[in-house]
Design a protein around this motif. Structure first.
Motif, PDB file in Angstrom:
ATOM      1  N   ARG A 161     -50.850  29.568 146.158  1.00 14.09           N
ATOM      2  CA  ARG A 161     -51.254  28.867 147.540  1.00 14.09           C
ATOM      3  C   ARG A 161     -50.113  28.148 147.800  1.00 14.09           C
ATOM      4  O   ARG A 161     -49.991  27.685 148.913  1.00 14.09           O
ATOM      5  CB  ARG A 161     -52.593  28.025 147.153  1.00 14.09           C
ATOM      6  CG  ARG A 161     -53.951  28.639 147.606  1.00 14.09           C
ATOM      7  CD  ARG A 161     -54.750  27.671 147.769  1.00 14.09           C
ATOM      8  NE  ARG A 161     -55.161  27.022 146.479  1.00 14.09           N
ATOM      9  CZ  ARG A 161     -56.198  27.942 145.398  1.00 14.09           C
ATOM     10  NH1 ARG A 161     -56.740  28.915 145.884  1.00 14.09           N
ATOM     11  NH2 ARG A 161     -56.466  27.302 144.316  1.00 14.09           N
ATOM     12  N   ARG A 162     -49.596  27.019 146.978  1.00 18.49           N
ATOM     13  CA  ARG A 162     -48.477  26.261 147.061  1.00 18.49           C
ATOM     14  C   ARG A 162     -47.215  27.155 147.687  1.00 18.49           C
ATOM     15  O   ARG A 162     -46.617  26.417 148.633  1.00 18.49           O
ATOM     16  CB  ARG A 162     -47.906  25.642 145.774  1.00 18.49           C
ATOM     17  CG  ARG A 162     -49.115  24.647 145.454  1.00 18.49           C
ATOM     18  CD  ARG A 162     -48.568  23.895 143.966  1.00 18.49           C
ATOM     19  NE  ARG A 162     -49.812  23.294 143.298  1.00 18.49           N
ATOM     20  CZ  ARG A 162     -49.653  22.706 142.096  1.00 18.49           C
ATOM     21  NH1 ARG A 162     -48.563  23.072 141.423  1.00 18.49           N
ATOM     22  NH2 ARG A 162     -50.555  22.051 141.533  1.00 18.49           N
ATOM     23  N   ILE A 220     -33.278  17.268 135.429  1.00 16.44           N
ATOM     24  CA  ILE A 220     -32.922  18.864 135.712  1.00 16.44           C
ATOM     25  C   ILE A 220     -34.053  19.567 135.717  1.00 16.44           C
ATOM     26  O   ILE A 220     -34.699  19.414 134.780  1.00 16.44           O
ATOM     27  CB  ILE A 220     -31.878  19.039 134.540  1.00 16.44           C
ATOM     28  CG1 ILE A 220     -30.636  18.080 134.187  1.00 16.44           C
ATOM     29  CG2 ILE A 220     -31.169  20.423 134.796  1.00 16.44           C
ATOM     30  CD1 ILE A 220     -29.738  18.400 133.096  1.00 16.44           C
ATOM     31  N   GLU A 221     -34.085  20.485 136.598  1.00 17.30           N
ATOM     32  CA  GLU A 221     -35.104  21.253 136.887  1.00 17.30           C
ATOM     33  C   GLU A 221     -34.812  22.768 136.463  1.00 17.30           C
ATOM     34  O   GLU A 221     -33.597  23.194 137.064  1.00 17.30           O
ATOM     35  CB  GLU A 221     -36.029  21.025 138.258  1.00 17.30           C
ATOM     36  CG  GLU A 221     -35.812  22.397 138.924  1.00 17.30           C
ATOM     37  CD  GLU A 221     -36.626  22.374 140.202  1.00 17.30           C
ATOM     38  OE1 GLU A 221     -36.697  21.459 141.003  1.00 17.30           O
ATOM     39  OE2 GLU A 221     -37.210  23.267 140.260  1.00 17.30           O
ATOM     40  N   VAL A 274     -45.763  12.527 138.762  1.00 17.29           N
ATOM     41  CA  VAL A 274     -44.634  11.566 138.664  1.00 17.29           C
ATOM     42  C   VAL A 274     -44.902  10.535 137.828  1.00 17.29           C
ATOM     43  O   VAL A 274     -44.131  10.145 137.041  1.00 17.29           O
ATOM     44  CB  VAL A 274     -44.040  11.527 140.192  1.00 17.29           C
ATOM     45  CG1 VAL A 274     -42.900  10.488 139.830  1.00 17.29           C
ATOM     46  CG2 VAL A 274     -43.758  12.816 140.812  1.00 17.29           C
ATOM     47  N   ASP A 275     -46.012   9.943 138.179  1.00 16.45           N
ATOM     48  CA  ASP A 275     -46.522   8.726 137.356  1.00 16.45           C
ATOM     49  C   ASP A 275     -46.363   8.959 135.723  1.00 16.45           C
ATOM     50  O   ASP A 275     -46.049   7.970 135.140  1.00 16.45           O
ATOM     51  CB  ASP A 275     -47.988   8.093 137.742  1.00 16.45           C
ATOM     52  CG  ASP A 275     -48.170   7.319 139.207  1.00 16.45           C
ATOM     53  OD1 ASP A 275     -47.126   7.062 139.669  1.00 16.45           O
ATOM     54  OD2 ASP A 275     -49.261   7.322 139.208  1.00 16.45           O
ATOM     55  N   GLY A 308     -44.871  23.286 140.580  1.00 20.38           N
ATOM     56  CA  GLY A 308     -44.564  21.879 141.238  1.00 20.38           C
ATOM     57  C   GLY A 308     -43.371  21.054 140.627  1.00 20.38           C
ATOM     58  O   GLY A 308     -43.058  20.145 141.133  1.00 20.38           O
ATOM     59  N   LYS A 309     -42.486  22.113 139.886  1.00 16.83           N
ATOM     60  CA  LYS A 309     -41.128  21.324 139.402  1.00 16.83           C
ATOM     61  C   LYS A 309     -40.309  20.707 140.641  1.00 16.83           C
ATOM     62  O   LYS A 309     -39.919  19.593 140.213  1.00 16.83           O
ATOM     63  CB  LYS A 309     -40.379  22.378 138.686  1.00 16.83           C
ATOM     64  CG  LYS A 309     -40.967  22.978 137.752  1.00 16.83           C
ATOM     65  CD  LYS A 309     -39.981  24.198 136.707  1.00 16.83           C
ATOM     66  CE  LYS A 309     -39.320  24.959 137.763  1.00 16.83           C
ATOM     67  NZ  LYS A 309     -40.141  26.273 138.236  1.00 16.83           N
ATOM     68  N   SER A 310     -40.101  21.470 141.561  1.00 14.38           N
ATOM     69  CA  SER A 310     -39.003  20.747 142.610  1.00 14.38           C
ATOM     70  C   SER A 310     -39.595  19.586 143.075  1.00 14.38           C
ATOM     71  O   SER A 310     -39.080  18.587 143.249  1.00 14.38           O
ATOM     72  CB  SER A 310     -38.667  21.828 143.728  1.00 14.38           C
ATOM     73  OG  SER A 310     -38.102  22.952 143.210  1.00 14.38           O
ATOM     74  N   THR A 311     -40.988  19.569 143.663  1.00 10.06           N
ATOM     75  CA  THR A 311     -41.468  18.406 144.232  1.00 10.06           C
ATOM     76  C   THR A 311     -41.390  17.357 143.247  1.00 10.06           C
ATOM     77  O   THR A 311     -41.110  16.138 143.687  1.00 10.06           O
ATOM     78  CB  THR A 311     -42.846  18.786 144.736  1.00 10.06           C
ATOM     79  OG1 THR A 311     -42.706  20.221 145.190  1.00 10.06           O
ATOM     80  CG2 THR A 311     -43.505  17.670 145.704  1.00 10.06           C
TER      81      THR A 311
END
Ligand code: DC
Length: 220
Positions: free
Chosen positions: A148-149, A120-121, A197-198, A12-15
Motif C-alpha cells: 500500500r505504501r 545510514i539506511e 522517529v520518536d 518505512g526506512k527512507s521516510t
C-alpha cells in the motif's frame, strides 16, 4: 555517531531515516539509491546485469555521489527521479546480488559514512557495512501494508502488482536482510512515521547519555 536503519522494501526506512536525520541534524546516506544508480547506468550502457565482475568495474569507475540537496548523481547525470521508476525497482535486486558489486559499494558506503554523525539506511548496514554502529534499528511491516505504501509512491501501478513485485524482491533480498543480532526491531505496520522517529531518537538520546557518563567517569 552512526545510526543504522535496515529492513525490507516498504518498511518505512527512507521516510523514517530522512526525518530522523533532519531532526538530529545528522547526514543521511541512502545505500539503496547507490545500487539503484548503478543499475540505471548499467542499463544505459548496455552492461549485462548478470555479470558481477563487469558491474563492479563500472561501479568503481563511476562512483555514486550525493549533493547537498540530497540529489543522486552518477557519471555526471542527476538520476534522483529516474532511479525510482518501476523498471529500476525490478532490476536492482539482480545487480545487488553480485558479491563483487557489494564489495565496491560497501567500501564506498563506509567511506561516505565515516565523517561525523550519520543515519545510514539499507539492508546490511547493521550487519556488514557498519557493524559498530551505536544505534541499530530493523524496521518491519506486513507485506500488504508495504505494498500500500509503495502504491502511494508509484501511482498507476496496482497494489496487487506491487505486492507481487515486493514478494519477488523480498526473496531475492532475503540473504542480505537478516537483522543484526543487536538491532532493535520495530514493526511499523500500525505506527505513524513520527512515532517511529520518536522511538529511534530516544535510543540515540540514551546512547549519548551513556557515552557522556562513560566520558566523565573516565575523567574522574
Ligand atoms: O531500499 P531500496 O528499495 O532503495 O533498495 C534497492 C535495492 O538495493 C534492493 O533490491 C535491495 C538492495 N540493497 C542492498 O542489497 N543493500 C543495501 N544496503 C541497500 C539496498
Amino acid at each position: 555517531m552512526i545510526v543504522a536503519i535496515d529492513g525490507p522494501a516498504g518498511a518505512g526506512k527512507s521516510t523514517v531515516a530522512r526525518r530522523l536525520a533532519e531532526r538530529l541534524g545528522f547526514r543521511y546516506l541512502d545505500t539503496g539509491a547507490m545500487y539503484r544508480a548503478l543499475t540505471w547506468l548499467a542499463m544505459q550502457r548496455g552492461v549485462p546485469l548478470g555479470e558481477g565482475e563487469k558491474l563492479a568495474v563500472l561501479a568503481r569507475a563511476e562512483p555514486v555521489t550525493f549533493d547537498k540537496a540530497g540529489r543522486v548523481l552518477i557519471a555526471g547525470t542527476d538520476v534522483t527521479a529516474t532511479i525510482r521508476e518501476t523498471r529500476i525497482d525490478r532490476m536492482v535486486p539482480v545487480v545487488a546480488r553480485h558479491h563483487e558489486v557489494r564489495e565496491v559499494m560497501r567500501e564506498r558506503q563506509r567511506e561516505l559514512g565515516q565523517r561525523g554523525d550519520v543515519v545510514i539506511e539499507g539492508r546490511d548496514i547493521g550487519t556488514v557495512v557498519a557493524p559498530n554502529a551505536e544505534v541499530k534499528v530493523y524496521l518491519l511491516a506486513d507485506r500488504d501494508e508495504r505494498a500500500r505504501r509503495r502504491s502511494a509512491e508509484r501511482p498507476g501501478i496496482g497494489t496487487d502488482a506491487l505486492a507481487t513485485d515486493l514478494k519477488v524482491r523480498d526473496q531475492s533480498d532475503a540473504e542480505r536482510m537478516q537483522p543484526a543480532a543487536d538491532a532493535e526491531q520495530i514493526d511499523t505496520t500500525h505506527l505513524q512515521v513520527e512515532d517511529v522517529v520518536d522511538r529511534i531518537q530516544e535510543m540515540v538520546r540514551a546512547i549519548r547519555t551513556q557515552q557522556m557518563g562513560t566520558a566523565s567517569g573516565s575523567q574522574a
